[in-house]
Design a protein around this motif. Structure first.
Motif, PDB file in Angstrom:
ATOM      1  N   ASP A  93       8.758  10.807   0.559  1.00  0.00           N
ATOM      2  CA  ASP A  93      10.052  11.168   1.146  1.00  0.00           C
ATOM      3  C   ASP A  93      10.757   9.981   1.799  1.00  0.00           C
ATOM      4  N   GLY A  94      10.153   8.781   1.690  1.00  0.00           N
ATOM      5  CA  GLY A  94      10.776   7.581   2.222  1.00  0.00           C
ATOM      6  C   GLY A  94      10.314   7.180   3.607  1.00  0.00           C
ATOM      7  N   VAL A  95       9.527   8.018   4.282  1.00  0.00           N
ATOM      8  CA  VAL A  95       9.016   7.668   5.604  1.00  0.00           C
ATOM      9  C   VAL A  95       8.060   6.481   5.448  1.00  0.00           C
ATOM     10  N   ARG A  96       8.264   5.477   6.282  1.00  0.00           N
ATOM     11  CA  ARG A  96       7.446   4.267   6.212  1.00  0.00           C
ATOM     12  C   ARG A  96       6.547   4.149   7.437  1.00  0.00           C
ATOM     13  N   VAL A  97       5.430   3.470   7.222  1.00  0.00           N
ATOM     14  CA  VAL A  97       4.473   3.177   8.282  1.00  0.00           C
ATOM     15  C   VAL A  97       4.177   1.685   8.205  1.00  0.00           C
ATOM     16  N   LEU A  98       4.099   1.036   9.348  1.00  0.00           N
ATOM     17  CA  LEU A  98       3.704  -0.366   9.416  1.00  0.00           C
ATOM     18  C   LEU A  98       2.505  -0.466  10.344  1.00  0.00           C
ATOM     19  N   ALA A  99       1.465  -1.132   9.878  1.00  0.00           N
ATOM     20  CA  ALA A  99       0.253  -1.302  10.680  1.00  0.00           C
ATOM     21  C   ALA A  99      -0.084  -2.783  10.762  1.00  0.00           C
ATOM     22  N   SER A 100      -0.534  -3.195  11.927  1.00  0.00           N
ATOM     23  CA  SER A 100      -0.974  -4.567  12.156  1.00  0.00           C
ATOM     24  C   SER A 100      -2.381  -4.512  12.723  1.00  0.00           C
ATOM     25  N   SER A 101      -3.284  -5.304  12.154  1.00  0.00           N
ATOM     26  CA  SER A 101      -4.688  -5.288  12.591  1.00  0.00           C
ATOM     27  C   SER A 101      -5.165  -6.672  12.986  1.00  0.00           C
ATOM     28  N   MET A 102      -5.989  -6.692  14.034  1.00  0.00           N
ATOM     29  CA  MET A 102      -6.752  -7.877  14.435  1.00  0.00           C
ATOM     30  C   MET A 102      -8.215  -7.525  14.253  1.00  0.00           C
ATOM     31  N   ILE A 103      -8.947  -8.426  13.622  1.00  0.00           N
ATOM     32  CA  ILE A 103     -10.330  -8.164  13.233  1.00  0.00           C
ATOM     33  C   ILE A 103     -11.229  -9.297  13.701  1.00  0.00           C
ATOM     34  N   MET A 115      -6.121  -1.688  15.349  1.00  0.00           N
ATOM     35  CA  MET A 115      -4.941  -1.456  14.511  1.00  0.00           C
ATOM     36  C   MET A 115      -3.855  -0.803  15.365  1.00  0.00           C
ATOM     37  N   VAL A 116      -2.664  -1.360  15.298  1.00  0.00           N
ATOM     38  CA  VAL A 116      -1.500  -0.777  15.942  1.00  0.00           C
ATOM     39  C   VAL A 116      -0.567  -0.350  14.817  1.00  0.00           C
ATOM     40  N   GLN A 117      -0.150   0.919  14.826  1.00  0.00           N
ATOM     41  CA  GLN A 117       0.685   1.413  13.743  1.00  0.00           C
ATOM     42  C   GLN A 117       1.901   2.171  14.279  1.00  0.00           C
ATOM     43  N   ALA A 118       2.982   2.072  13.516  1.00  0.00           N
ATOM     44  CA  ALA A 118       4.227   2.747  13.880  1.00  0.00           C
ATOM     45  C   ALA A 118       4.818   3.407  12.643  1.00  0.00           C
ATOM     46  N   TRP A 119       5.402   4.598  12.848  1.00  0.00           N
ATOM     47  CA  TRP A 119       6.032   5.369  11.788  1.00  0.00           C
ATOM     48  C   TRP A 119       7.543   5.408  11.998  1.00  0.00           C
ATOM     49  N   ASP A 120       8.270   5.605  10.888  1.00  0.00           N
ATOM     50  CA  ASP A 120       9.680   5.978  10.991  1.00  0.00           C
ATOM     51  C   ASP A 120       9.748   7.329  11.694  1.00  0.00           C
ATOM     52  N   GLU A 121      10.756   7.529  12.508  1.00  0.00           N
ATOM     53  CA  GLU A 121      10.936   8.834  13.135  1.00  0.00           C
ATOM     54  C   GLU A 121      12.360   9.290  12.974  1.00  0.00           C
TER      55      GLU A 121
END
Length: 121
Positions: A93-103, A115-121
């Protein structure tokens, strides 16, 4: 006398496992005692979701990969025993998620991931 080099982290397996939604490939990158913390809108920094060990991480990966969405590793940087990467995802449906990880790595395997993640709202 030379020094023994640590095993290299397999960035290609990270990319392939993520983009092909292959939980087994990704899970092979984790140490048995790995810990993963996820911070997002629902699990904020003071109370992150914490998974201990490969079995709990496997359950999370299988859940994520059961969803109808795409995954792409955008960037990945390895420096010694530290890895940072970003992953972009998109639902139909076009909703995007971006995740950034430090390992953090031990012997080339993931032992700690935040992991820090954010969604379109």
């Amino acid at each position: 006398m030379g020094t023994a080099a640590s095993p290299a982290f397999d960035t290609e397996a990270l990319r392939r496992g993520t983009e092909e939604m292959d939980a087994a490939t990704l899970l092979s990158l984790y140490a048995d005692d790995a810990e993963m913390r996820v911070v997002d809108r629902n699990t904020q920094p003071s109370h992150p979701k914490v998974m201990h060990g490969r079995s709990e991480i496997a359950s999370m990966l299988e859940d994520v990969f059961s969803r109808d969405m795409t995954h792409k590793v955008e960037q990945c940087v390895v420096q010694g025993d530290q890895v940072a990467f970003t992953e972009s995802c998109e639902y139909p449906d076009g909703v995007r998620v971006l995740a950034s990880s430090m390992i953090s790595l031990r012997d080339g395997k993931i032992v700690d991931q935040t992991m820090v993640q954010a969604w379109d709202e």
